[in-house]
Motif scaffolding. Structure first.
Motif, mmCIF file in Angstrom:
data_model
loop_
_atom_site.group_PDB
_atom_site.id
_atom_site.type_symbol
_atom_site.label_atom_id
_atom_site.label_comp_id
_atom_site.label_asym_id
_atom_site.label_seq_id
_atom_site.Cartn_x
_atom_site.Cartn_y
_atom_site.Cartn_z
ATOM 1 N N GLN A 1 6.264 18.450 -23.750
ATOM 2 C CA GLN A 1 5.755 17.586 -23.002
ATOM 3 C C GLN A 1 4.777 18.455 -21.984
ATOM 4 N N GLU A 2 5.499 19.472 -21.347
ATOM 5 C CA GLU A 2 4.448 20.594 -20.466
ATOM 6 C C GLU A 2 3.273 21.041 -21.272
ATOM 7 N N ASP A 3 3.174 21.370 -22.609
ATOM 8 C CA ASP A 3 2.134 21.692 -23.258
ATOM 9 C C ASP A 3 1.104 20.590 -23.211
ATOM 10 N N ASN A 4 1.676 19.453 -23.621
ATOM 11 C CA ASN A 4 0.669 18.312 -23.680
ATOM 12 C C ASN A 4 -0.138 17.812 -22.033
ATOM 13 N N ALA A 5 0.814 18.242 -20.941
ATOM 14 C CA ALA A 5 0.413 17.974 -19.541
ATOM 15 C C ALA A 5 -0.489 19.006 -19.342
ATOM 16 N N ARG A 6 -0.401 20.300 -19.763
ATOM 17 C CA ARG A 6 -1.419 21.198 -19.597
ATOM 18 C C ARG A 6 -2.742 21.141 -19.926
ATOM 19 N N ARG A 7 -2.569 20.790 -21.231
ATOM 20 C CA ARG A 7 -3.861 20.419 -21.959
ATOM 21 C C ARG A 7 -4.518 19.343 -21.396
ATOM 22 N N LYS A 8 -3.989 18.207 -21.155
ATOM 23 C CA LYS A 8 -4.516 16.968 -20.195
ATOM 24 C C LYS A 8 -4.959 17.286 -19.060
ATOM 25 N N ILE A 9 -4.366 17.873 -18.067
ATOM 26 C CA ILE A 9 -4.944 18.475 -16.687
ATOM 27 C C ILE A 9 -6.109 19.420 -17.084
ATOM 28 N N MET B 1 -0.085 25.617 -0.325
ATOM 29 C CA MET B 1 -0.870 26.775 -0.475
ATOM 30 C C MET B 1 -2.301 26.485 -1.077
ATOM 31 N N ALA B 2 -2.187 25.558 -2.247
ATOM 32 C CA ALA B 2 -3.440 25.285 -2.562
ATOM 33 C C ALA B 2 -4.211 24.702 -1.934
ATOM 34 N N ALA B 3 -3.494 23.504 -1.161
ATOM 35 C CA ALA B 3 -4.371 22.566 -0.074
ATOM 36 C C ALA B 3 -4.850 23.205 0.855
ATOM 37 N N PHE B 4 -4.321 24.356 1.476
ATOM 38 C CA PHE B 4 -4.787 24.984 2.806
ATOM 39 C C PHE B 4 -5.704 26.181 2.398
ATOM 40 N N SER B 5 -5.798 26.496 0.955
ATOM 41 C CA SER B 5 -6.705 27.480 0.383
ATOM 42 C C SER B 5 -8.123 26.901 0.255
ATOM 43 N N LEU B 6 -8.197 25.434 0.263
ATOM 44 C CA LEU B 6 -9.570 24.752 0.170
ATOM 45 C C LEU B 6 -10.313 24.898 1.503
ATOM 46 N N ASN B 7 -11.507 25.151 1.340
ATOM 47 C CA ASN B 7 -12.268 25.472 2.705
ATOM 48 C C ASN B 7 -13.401 24.135 3.064
ATOM 49 N N GLU B 8 -14.303 23.861 1.887
ATOM 50 C CA GLU B 8 -15.374 22.737 1.943
ATOM 51 C C GLU B 8 -14.865 21.321 1.568
ATOM 52 N N ILE B 9 -15.004 20.524 2.694
ATOM 53 C CA ILE B 9 -14.974 18.860 2.392
ATOM 54 C C ILE B 9 -15.385 18.750 0.929
ATOM 55 N N GLY B 10 -14.497 18.078 -0.084
ATOM 56 C CA GLY B 10 -15.058 17.921 -1.221
ATOM 57 C C GLY B 10 -14.557 18.924 -2.399
ATOM 58 N N GLU B 11 -14.257 19.947 -1.934
ATOM 59 C CA GLU B 11 -13.982 21.034 -2.767
ATOM 60 C C GLU B 11 -12.583 20.724 -3.664
ATOM 61 N N ILE B 12 -12.781 21.004 -4.810
ATOM 62 C CA ILE B 12 -11.696 20.699 -5.904
ATOM 63 C C ILE B 12 -10.955 22.027 -6.332
ATOM 64 N N SER B 13 -9.666 21.777 -6.481
ATOM 65 C CA SER B 13 -8.780 23.062 -6.803
ATOM 66 C C SER B 13 -8.827 22.933 -8.049
ATOM 67 N N PRO B 14 -8.322 24.413 -8.762
ATOM 68 C CA PRO B 14 -8.123 24.425 -10.280
ATOM 69 C C PRO B 14 -6.797 23.534 -10.283
ATOM 70 N N PRO B 15 -6.411 23.358 -11.677
ATOM 71 C CA PRO B 15 -4.799 22.616 -11.744
ATOM 72 C C PRO B 15 -3.834 23.738 -11.405
ATOM 73 N N LEU B 16 -2.790 23.061 -10.556
ATOM 74 C CA LEU B 16 -1.909 23.789 -10.316
ATOM 75 C C LEU B 16 -0.366 23.387 -10.440
ATOM 76 N N LYS B 17 0.541 23.861 -10.680
ATOM 77 C CA LYS B 17 1.893 23.541 -11.478
ATOM 78 C C LYS B 17 2.953 23.376 -10.209
ATOM 79 N N THR B 18 3.682 22.347 -10.062
ATOM 80 C CA THR B 18 4.598 22.188 -9.092
ATOM 81 C C THR B 18 5.981 21.644 -9.826
ATOM 82 N N GLN B 19 6.954 21.509 -9.370
ATOM 83 C CA GLN B 19 8.032 20.717 -9.919
ATOM 84 C C GLN B 19 7.927 19.430 -10.229
#
Length: 664
Positions: free
Chosen positions: A257-265, A313-331
């Motif tokens: 499931q994790e492999d499939n989720a990683r490919r999908k994201i 951490m990912a949210a606060f690392s974004l600087n410009e409105i509309g900027e999109i983060s790379p995929p990140l993994k949480t629980q």
């Protein structure tokens, strides 16, 4: 009802004057008597306080003229006469007064209490800490169930041993996995991420904010056990952030499931990079967060410590409105974030009530109350009889409240001293009397005597502080007197003037007859007036109105038609008007039944009817004015009656001193 009216009433008791700042008299001057009313003394400071408080907000003009002072002095005397009469009538003894005044006192006294200053200090300290965020790791050592003192000592020794290991080069995160009783340590290795004030229990927060980076705390005792804390980083609080997100879930126990989720994201992330992609469409199609997928993935504003560390951490690392983060993994799965907004920490004034509410809900509330009691005890000479307290505790802690009085009496404890306060002794009978009057139901641990004794001491100290404020804090004393007398003034006026003026219909009619010259119509004319707003409708209005003169039926038909078909084209009014000062009718030819004229750029169509010469109004036509004037008459009559009832003696020397004080 009284509260809503009282502040307005007090504002008009005195003639306001701008630009004056008055300091209350020194202690040796406070007892100076300005005048007596029916033998009751009134102090100079009360006049000075009330006049200065009634000053206006206009541009400052230095000083107070003699004429203004005399006018204010006369109003003050009339005010105190009415308060004197209210007291004579026993209005200050009524249940309504006691309830109203008691409610006012609770509000008025709050800023002057020791508790207020301590709360203010805690609020300021909390806000100061909120300027910073701290990252810390910890190891928790919990007590076993029903731990004895010996058990607690063993836990403390273990905490000290681990602290020593860290200070000798051990890694707190590695040791957390080995020793910590915090269940989350198995996954976060004791790393709590960043947090700020009010996000940890108070002892933990105090220790963490008191440590420099890299330093290790002594064992910190909280309700969870002993903690060893090491601060890893400190930096300014970045404020709050708002993001929207896409979530792809997986079961961490199922690797496929994790492999499939990683490919999908990853595929979703690639799709988002295309210029033609609409974020909201992608969220709605692919996100597996049911709570946000329909609104573009939008999450509420949040600050440090509100989300799990990786997400935060990912949210606060974004600087410009509309900027999109790379995929990140949480629980919870894999996320992609988009920045929607950032804002700095709000000002103290904006956060004050929120901080206060949170402080009063956590352990800081008990801490502040303990500090209040300690200050009160020191200030008012509190001394416990420790020997007697031990006897009370041994004899009464297992005694239920229902049997408390009987045991006190049988043990001869009713007259036994518990403590002294300002030289006054408090004994067992005082405690029992308090217990009978108080409806408090003890909750939690603690013997009967210990719980009730602590509550009794707190209540006695609070009453002592209140009495001390009334006697020795001039500002509070004046404020309290102002509101006490204001409520009495309101009650008297409501009873003798306002309600009587409204309900006394025979008195109203008699007053109207005696003063009928004050209720006269000027020359009047029957008229209907149409203001044309939409000039394209002028011709249709002219056709409907120009041949009718003043005709209510024609006018009503016109109103019904335009309200149905052109509701914004016209405004209308119709009736009998005093025309001499009327905006439109003062400019018409009274001999023409229909006319058109332009006034202040607007076109008016006017139909005139019967002209009515000046003459007296009927009582029904004047009732509102009559009631107003009748109430004023009743007030003046009351004032004159009271001047005859209560002899007034003025100390002119002290009066002059008041004038000088108001001009300093």
């Amino acid at each position: 009802m009284i509260y809503r009216t009282l502040s307005a009433l007090l504002a008009f008791v005195f003639v306001a004057f701008p630009g004056s700042h008055v300091t209350l008299a020194s202690a040796q001057d406070q007892g100076e008597i300005l005048l007596t009313i029916g033998g009751k003394a009134v102090q100079k400071d009360e006049l000075v306080y009330l006049i200065s408080k009634g000053k206006g907000t206009e541009t400052a003009i230095p000083g107070l003229s003699r004429e203004e002072f005399e006018e204010n002095f006369e109003l003050f005397v009339n005010y105190k006469l009415k308060v004197r009469e209210a007291e004579s009538l026993g209005l200050d003894q009524s249940e309504e007064f006691q309830n109203e005044f008691g409610s006012f006192k609770e509000t008025l006294i709050a800023p002057f209490l020791i508790k207020n200053s301590l709360e203010e200090g805690e609020l300021r300290k909390t806000y100061s800490r909120m300027q910073e965020i701290v990252r810390a790791s910890h190891i928790l050592f919990q007590f076993p169930p029903n731990a004895s003192n010996e058990d607690s000592l063993i836990v403390l020794k273990m905490a000290l041993k681990v602290k020593n290991e860290i200070e000798n080069g051990g890694d707190i995160n590695t040791l957390a996995v080995q020793y910590s009783d915090d269940p989350s340590a198995k996954t976060n290795r004791g790393d709590l991420g960043y947090f700020t004030s009010l996000q940890m229990v108070q002892p933990f927060e105090d220790a963490a904010f008191g440590l420099q980076i890299g330093k290790v705390s002594d064992p910190v005792l909280t309700n969870f056990g002993y903690h060893i804390i090491q601060v890893k980083d400190r930096k300014p609080n970045p404020g709050q952030v708002r993001v929207s997100h896409i979530l792809v879930r997986f079961d961490p126990q199922v690797p496929a499931q994790e492999d499939n989720a990683r490919r999908k994201i990853s595929d979703i992330y690639s799709e988002i990079q295309k210029e033609s992609t609409v974020w909201e469409d992608i969220v709605k199609t692919f996100s597996e967060d049911p709570g946000t997928k329909e609104n573009g993935g939008l999450l509420p504003w949040f600050g440090i410590g509100a989300m799990i560390p990786e997400f935060e951490m990912a949210a606060f690392s974004l600087n410009e409105i509309g900027e999109i983060s790379p995929p990140l993994k949480t629980q919870y799965g894999y996320h992609i974030l988009r920045l929607e907004g950032k804002k700095q920490l709000e000002s103290f004034e904006e956060l004050e009530e929120s901080i206060r509410s949170r402080i009063l809900r956590d352990s800081r509330s008990s801490m502040i109350q303990s500090q209040v009691v300690a200050v009160q005890k020191a200030r008012y000479g509190f001394k416990e009889n420790e020997e007697n307290l031990s006897k009370f505790s041994q004899a009464l802690n297992e005694t239920p409240k229902s049997s408390f009085g009987a045991v006190l009496e049988s043990s001869n404890f009713l007259s036994t001293e518990l403590f002294t306060l300002q030289g006054k002794k408090f004994n067992g009978s005082d405690l029992w009397r308090f217990m009978q009057e108080d409806e408090y139901i003890p909750r939690g641990n603690g013997g009967t005597f210990d719980v009730w004794y602590e509550r009794f001491v707190s209540q006695v100290l609070s009453k002592t502080e209140e009495q001390d404020l009334e006697a020795n804090n001039k500002e509070y004393g004046m404020l309290l007197k102002e509101y006490r007398d204001g409520i009495l003034l309101f009650s008297l006026m409501n009873q003798e003037v306002w309600q009587k003026g409204i309900s006394d219909s025979l008195g109203q009619v008699e007053f109207y007859r005696k003063n009928i010259t004050n209720y006269q119509w000027k020359n009047r004319v029957e008229a209907s007036i149409v203001r044309v707003i939409d000039q394209t409708k002028l011709e249709s209005a002219r056709k409907a109105l120009q041949n009718s003169g003043f005709n209510p039926t024609v006018f009503q038909n016109f109103e019904s038609n335009f309200k149905a078909n052109s509701p914004l084209a016209f405004t209308t009014e119709s009736g009998t008007f005093e025309y001499q000062d009327h905006q439109v009718l003062s400019k018409v030819d009274l001999n023409l039944p229909y006319q058109e004229l332009v006034v202040d750029g607007s076109t008016f169509l006017v139909n005139l009817g019967q002209k009515i010469p000046a003459g007296p109004r009927k009582f029904e036509e004047s009732r509102g004015l009559v009631i107003r004037d009748y109430q004023e008459y009743l007030e003046n009559t009351l004032t004159q009656k009271l001047k005859g009832k209560y002899p007034i003696q003025v100390n002119n020397t002290v009066k002059e001193e008041a004038f000088v004080a108001l001009n300093q």
